[in-house]
Design a protein around this motif. Sequence first.
Motif, PDB file in Angstrom:
ATOM      1  N   UNK A 192       0.826  -1.208   0.000  1.00  0.00           N
ATOM      2  CA  UNK A 192       0.000   0.000   0.000  1.00  0.00           C
ATOM      3  C   UNK A 192       0.854   1.248   0.000  1.00  0.00           C
ATOM      4  N   UNK A 193       1.881   1.286   0.854  1.00  0.00           N
ATOM      5  CA  UNK A 193       2.727   2.468   0.932  1.00  0.00           C
ATOM      6  C   UNK A 193       3.563   2.652  -0.327  1.00  0.00           C
ATOM      7  N   UNK A 194       3.880   1.549  -1.024  1.00  0.00           N
ATOM      8  CA  UNK A 194       4.637   1.664  -2.270  1.00  0.00           C
ATOM      9  C   UNK A 194       3.833   2.397  -3.346  1.00  0.00           C
ATOM     10  N   UNK A 195       2.521   2.379  -3.207  1.00  0.00           N
ATOM     11  CA  UNK A 195       1.664   3.077  -4.171  1.00  0.00           C
ATOM     12  C   UNK A 195       1.556   4.564  -3.880  1.00  0.00           C
ATOM     13  N   UNK A 196       2.062   4.991  -2.727  1.00  0.00           N
ATOM     14  CA  UNK A 196       2.041   6.412  -2.381  1.00  0.00           C
ATOM     15  C   UNK A 196       3.216   7.090  -3.062  1.00  0.00           C
ATOM     16  N   UNK A 197       2.969   8.176  -3.768  1.00  0.00           N
ATOM     17  CA  UNK A 197       4.048   8.863  -4.472  1.00  0.00           C
ATOM     18  C   UNK A 197       4.914   9.651  -3.493  1.00  0.00           C
ATOM     19  N   UNK A 198       6.121  10.003  -3.938  1.00  0.00           N
ATOM     20  CA  UNK A 198       7.023  10.795  -3.103  1.00  0.00           C
ATOM     21  C   UNK A 198       6.388  12.124  -2.739  1.00  0.00           C
ATOM     22  N   UNK A 199       5.651  12.704  -3.660  1.00  0.00           N
ATOM     23  CA  UNK A 199       4.998  13.982  -3.367  1.00  0.00           C
ATOM     24  C   UNK A 199       3.900  13.807  -2.323  1.00  0.00           C
ATOM     25  N   UNK A 200       3.092  12.744  -2.444  1.00  0.00           N
ATOM     26  CA  UNK A 200       2.061  12.486  -1.432  1.00  0.00           C
ATOM     27  C   UNK A 200       2.682  12.294  -0.052  1.00  0.00           C
ATOM     28  N   UNK A 201       3.809  11.578  -0.020  1.00  0.00           N
ATOM     29  CA  UNK A 201       4.473  11.317   1.249  1.00  0.00           C
ATOM     30  C   UNK A 201       4.982  12.617   1.869  1.00  0.00           C
TER      31      UNK A 201
END
Length: 546
Positions: A192-201
């Motif tokens: 799930x966290x791998x689907x989060x983009x660097x910008x979202x993070x």
Amino acid sequence: MNDPTPAPAEGRTVLLRGGEVHSPADPFATAMVVERGTVAWVGSEGAADSFADGVDEVVHLDGALVTPAFTDAHVHTTATGLALTGLDLAGARTLADALGRVRAYAKAHPDDRILLGHGWDASAWPEGRPPTRAELDEATGGRPLYLTRVDVHSAVVTTAVLDLVPDIAGLAGYRPDAPLTGAAHHAVRAAAHAAVTARQRADAQRAALARAASLGIGSVHECAGPDISGEDDLTGLLRLAAEEPGPRVFGYWAEPAASAADLDKVRDLGALGAAGDLFADGSLGSHTAHLHQPYADAPHTGTAHLDAAAIAAHVIACTEAGLQAGFHAIGDAAVTTVVEGVRAAADKIGPARVRAARHRVEHAEMLTPDTIAAFAELGLTASVQPAFDAAWGGETGMYAQRLGPERARTLNPYAALLRAGVPLALGSDSPVTPLDPWGTVRAAAFHRTPEHRVSARAAFTAHTRGGWRAIGRDDAGVLVPGAPADYAVWRTGELVVQVPDTRVAGWSTDPRSGTPGLPDLTPGAQLPVCVRTVVAGRTVYLRPDE
């Protein structure tokens, strides 16, 4: 190692006057001078006149209270930010309500690659169960959804998330239509966290740190690790905190070590130690905390992730490398195992070296007189979350459901820890419970089990200076000359010296005793409102209407 100290407001000298300054250097102080990011002086209003012409700025407090900024000693920053900006089920009162919120969130976010949510607690719902996968598939229209329980030790997901982990059915903690725990949960969380983009993070991290600053929190201890978040998450957070104004971030990386070489990654990541959520067990809510006796509502004793030998090896490696070790331990069996392991390490390398390292235990909820005494003997810091008791304590709360009322009443014995001389550092474990420092102090002072209550002053100290001492800094978290100028300004009512009842040791309430007052934290009373937060002399939050 990453230096979390922000650049001070170069060369600027600021006089704050006309308020109440909470300082042991002068219990009647009404003014303070800050110079180059450091407290230079605290004292009376009359003496402040002599500074007024020589400073760059005068802040008129108009009766406001100035305190050291809070330190939240246990935070998951990115997860906190994602909860703030994502689907929050903490307020859901029923299963139907939760599913309705999932449905509405999915509809409102049609372009998200994955839907992330947090905070469900089926133990408080009349249906008494979490949503099924089929119900979530229907509510999301078949889209990927990762939804963590309030304790973040289990999750429910849609079929689309399971498809991201092809071997999920073979992992420990997988059940076809029940919350995922253990290795299965870690696997879906990573996907799930791998689907989060660097910008979202990064946006989530900024949102969490901004919320912390708005609550008078000047520093947080980030509890990262391979089973919680990725290396990029920690290094990105530390970089962001160093480059942008906001609270200080001190990082921990929870990966076991058996030798000095195993700790190279910890140093490379910029972490203070191999500590934080290095899991000795799980959580009570998810039935994964490790107990000596079975749960009252389940026929087992939870899950042990580390044995005493592994704990001893880890403590020895960290101590010899000059790094902090630490463990997540909630159940009484897990706490016993940690104590046995740390004592074995002390027997091998010497108790003085182990005590000097200030190793930590996170949560430490199910303690006994013997394990409390061992914490004191071994110099262990108890990093604890009083909001857990506020949320789940009491005769009918989740603790009582899981353990029965008798065992539940033994949990989170803060008064006994302080009497034994065990250092306390208070935190939230956000997003498990929200960032809420004054609410945390109140929860410790008005513990649901009266014999575990501590004075408001003791709790406040544990949430300010205690967090600094937990990272080995004894010169901070207090407003005295020479200390870092990390402070918060509050609008609040009359200040009092408060102990909840006669069972709690306190300080004299007579003004002549010189005990600095604090806001009235009686349950139901309005908590202070933060109007300014300052870190290293630099304002990182200013209330909009100020």
